[in-house]
Design a protein around this motif. Structure first.
Motif, mmCIF file in Angstrom:
data_model
loop_
_atom_site.group_PDB
_atom_site.id
_atom_site.type_symbol
_atom_site.label_atom_id
_atom_site.label_comp_id
_atom_site.label_asym_id
_atom_site.label_seq_id
_atom_site.Cartn_x
_atom_site.Cartn_y
_atom_site.Cartn_z
ATOM 1 N N GLN A 1 -29.088 3.857 23.149
ATOM 2 C CA GLN A 1 -27.934 3.355 23.891
ATOM 3 C C GLN A 1 -27.121 4.523 24.453
ATOM 4 N N ILE A 2 -26.573 4.307 25.626
ATOM 5 C CA ILE A 2 -25.756 5.316 26.285
ATOM 6 C C ILE A 2 -24.283 4.988 26.059
ATOM 7 N N VAL A 3 -23.516 5.990 25.660
ATOM 8 C CA VAL A 3 -22.075 5.803 25.473
ATOM 9 C C VAL A 3 -21.343 6.949 26.160
ATOM 10 N N THR A 4 -20.266 6.622 26.845
ATOM 11 C CA THR A 4 -19.460 7.631 27.542
ATOM 12 C C THR A 4 -18.118 7.774 26.839
ATOM 13 N N ILE A 5 -17.792 8.994 26.491
ATOM 14 C CA ILE A 5 -16.513 9.315 25.857
ATOM 15 C C ILE A 5 -15.627 9.979 26.902
ATOM 16 N N GLN A 6 -14.512 9.344 27.193
ATOM 17 C CA GLN A 6 -13.587 9.886 28.175
ATOM 18 C C GLN A 6 -12.772 11.025 27.567
ATOM 19 N N SER A 7 -12.267 11.908 28.417
ATOM 20 C CA SER A 7 -11.429 13.014 27.962
ATOM 21 C C SER A 7 -10.185 12.467 27.261
ATOM 22 N N GLY A 8 -9.866 13.038 26.115
ATOM 23 C CA GLY A 8 -8.672 12.614 25.377
ATOM 24 C C GLY A 8 -8.909 11.463 24.420
ATOM 25 N N THR A 9 -10.152 10.970 24.316
ATOM 26 C CA THR A 9 -10.433 9.864 23.396
ATOM 27 C C THR A 9 -10.295 10.337 21.954
ATOM 28 N N SER A 10 -9.503 9.606 21.167
ATOM 29 C CA SER A 10 -9.298 9.961 19.761
ATOM 30 C C SER A 10 -10.453 9.452 18.919
ATOM 31 N N LYS B 1 -15.913 15.562 22.081
ATOM 32 C CA LYS B 1 -16.034 16.105 23.433
ATOM 33 C C LYS B 1 -16.237 14.960 24.431
ATOM 34 N N ALA B 2 -15.678 15.140 25.608
ATOM 35 C CA ALA B 2 -15.898 14.143 26.671
ATOM 36 C C ALA B 2 -17.316 14.300 27.209
ATOM 37 N N GLY B 3 -17.918 13.187 27.576
ATOM 38 C CA GLY B 3 -19.255 13.229 28.143
ATOM 39 C C GLY B 3 -19.997 11.936 27.916
ATOM 40 N N THR B 4 -21.270 11.942 28.304
ATOM 41 C CA THR B 4 -22.130 10.773 28.134
ATOM 42 C C THR B 4 -23.270 11.149 27.202
ATOM 43 N N PHE B 5 -23.430 10.359 26.147
ATOM 44 C CA PHE B 5 -24.356 10.707 25.074
ATOM 45 C C PHE B 5 -25.318 9.551 24.798
ATOM 46 N N GLN B 6 -26.490 9.903 24.296
ATOM 47 C CA GLN B 6 -27.460 8.876 23.935
ATOM 48 C C GLN B 6 -27.527 8.751 22.420
ATOM 49 N N LEU C 1 -22.925 14.360 17.147
ATOM 50 C CA LEU C 1 -23.538 14.559 18.457
ATOM 51 C C LEU C 1 -22.450 14.677 19.521
ATOM 52 N N VAL C 2 -21.457 13.790 19.463
ATOM 53 C CA VAL C 2 -20.371 13.821 20.432
ATOM 54 C C VAL C 2 -19.562 15.112 20.273
ATOM 55 N N ASN D 1 -10.194 7.556 16.262
ATOM 56 C CA ASN D 1 -9.978 6.140 15.991
ATOM 57 C C ASN D 1 -10.403 5.267 17.165
ATOM 58 N N ARG D 2 -10.108 5.730 18.393
ATOM 59 C CA ARG D 2 -10.487 4.952 19.569
ATOM 60 C C ARG D 2 -12.008 4.909 19.720
ATOM 61 N N ALA D 3 -12.673 6.041 19.457
ATOM 62 C CA ALA D 3 -14.135 6.082 19.535
ATOM 63 C C ALA D 3 -14.751 5.126 18.521
ATOM 64 N N MET D 4 -14.172 5.091 17.319
ATOM 65 C CA MET D 4 -14.667 4.184 16.286
ATOM 66 C C MET D 4 -14.471 2.738 16.723
ATOM 67 N N SER D 5 -13.331 2.465 17.320
ATOM 68 C CA SER D 5 -13.051 1.101 17.794
ATOM 69 C C SER D 5 -14.061 0.681 18.861
ATOM 70 N N MET D 6 -14.434 1.622 19.736
ATOM 71 C CA MET D 6 -15.432 1.334 20.767
ATOM 72 C C MET D 6 -16.751 0.902 20.137
ATOM 73 N N LEU D 7 -17.168 1.630 19.093
ATOM 74 C CA LEU D 7 -18.438 1.312 18.443
ATOM 75 C C LEU D 7 -18.373 -0.029 17.728
ATOM 76 N N VAL D 8 -17.207 -0.340 17.169
ATOM 77 C CA VAL D 8 -17.026 -1.637 16.508
ATOM 78 C C VAL D 8 -17.081 -2.764 17.535
ATOM 79 N N GLU D 9 -16.423 -2.540 18.696
ATOM 80 C CA GLU D 9 -16.403 -3.560 19.756
ATOM 81 C C GLU D 9 -17.808 -3.853 20.274
ATOM 82 N N LYS D 10 -18.670 -2.841 20.266
ATOM 83 C CA LYS D 10 -20.047 -3.025 20.718
ATOM 84 C C LYS D 10 -20.945 -3.575 19.608
#
Length: 337
Positions: free
Chosen positions: A41-50, A84-89, A102-103, A52-61
């Motif tokens: 799966q591909i996930v994009t982390i925007q600049s400034g993402t905390s 880090k901001a970017g797009t990861f697999q 990885l992120v 907690n917010r990254a964890m919430s994204m994974l929970v939402e998915k």
């Protein structure tokens, strides 16, 4: 009194320590959970993402379970907060902890886009447009305008890119890919032109590219390329028309329906080498390194003709009589199939 106070302090310490180790254990178990994904799966982390917010994204998915200890992870594992901001697999064999690391590493996923040898620029545009991970900047832009953006002083871009697989990270543009492909083509073409055979009937490396594109369309058999090249070079030296079907097809454009008729061979287009003398005005496809090399290093032969053998290759002939016999043999083979 002092003993009682000491006892209470010991009990309090044990409670605090026990609570800490319990929370630590729960958090570590949580981080060790495998991702609930069955394919990458591909996930994009925007600049400034905390964190907690990254964890919430994974929970939402629905890729991880939730936990009441999420807010404590960054306290117990502060090293996980540096996302880090970017797009990861993310892959099915990963744990949450591995995904977060990885992120943190910033190693973005490398996407791939492949162009095959012998393809046309119009096909390249379709491939670029349909790639969801590229930034699209060329929609509605004319071929001439694209050439200007690339610093290419030509109106047509056919043949001016090297067909191969290109890797890129999310956010790269379609123009970035074309720039890289053009530079790689020029590098190979310049190298091959500098070490070309002497006495070739080619005035420039661009003419070599035109010839290479015809060779590319005529055969996919690796060890035939230099033979095919020798036929065209011999015909050019004798001022014979090239009479090659792929140029006719290219000149027909959208009128080509899979068949070439006698009237098509006589139709005057800038690319119909049954009508025009010499090379067509531009390449007719993207040539690969092998065809470029063959165009500039043909076999030393007396061949002037070739026709399909019916077995994937070609039969080469020195005279028209030999060629006509080979054509009849090919047609007979086709009828018997």
């Amino acid at each position: 009194m002092i003993k009682k106070l000491s006892f209470l302090l010991v009990v309090l310490f044990l409670c605090v320590a026990g609570t800490y180790f319990y929370v630590q254990s729960e958090v570590n178990s949580y981080l060790a959970q495998p991702l609930k994904i069955e394919e990458p799966q591909i996930v994009t982390i925007q600049s400034g993402t905390s964190l907690n917010r990254a964890m919430s994204m994974l929970v939402e998915k629905n890729w991880i379970e939730t936990t009441p200890f999420t807010s404590l992870i960054h306290r117990l594992h502060p090293e996980l907060a540096g996302l880090k901001a970017g797009t990861f697999q993310l892959t099915p064999d990963m744990t949450l902890n591995q995904a977060l690391n990885l992120v943190i590493s910033g190693k973005e996923h490398q996407f791939a886009i492949t162009f095959v040898e012998g393809s046309r620029f119009s096909e390249w545009r379709d491939i670029l447009t349909n790639n969801p991970y590229l930034k699209h900047t060329l929609d509605g832009v004319s071929e001439k305008e694209i050439a200007q953006k690339l610093g290419i002083e030509r109106d047509k871009l056919e043949g001016l890119f090297l067909a191969e697989t290109y890797h890129f990270t999310h956010g790269a543009s379609d123009l970035d890919i074309l720039k890289r492909a053009h530079v790689k083509l020029n590098d190979i073409l310049t190298t091959e032109w500098d070490k070309r055979q002497t006495g070739l009937p080619l005035k420039s490396s661009y003419e070599a590219l035109i010839l290479a594109s015809i060779i590319e369309k005529e055969t996919a058999v690796e060890d035939e390329r230099t033979q095919i090249s020798s036929v065209f070079v011999n015909r050019l030296n004798k001022r014979m028309r090239l009479q090659t079907d792929p140029t006719v097809i290219y000149g027909m454009g959208e009128n080509y329906d899979g068949n070439i008729r006698k009237k098509d061979l006589k139709a005057p287009t800038p690319y119909n080498t049954y009508v025009i003398s010499g090379l067509p005005p531009t390449p007719i496809a993207m040539a690969g390194p092998a065809s470029i090399n063959a165009a500039l290093n043909p076999d030393q032969s007396s061949y002037l003709y070739f026709v399909a053998s019916g077995n994937g290759g070609h039969v080469f002939s020195k005279t028209l009589a030999e060629h006509n016999r080979a054509v009849r043999a090919y047609l007979k083979q086709i009828r018997n199939q």
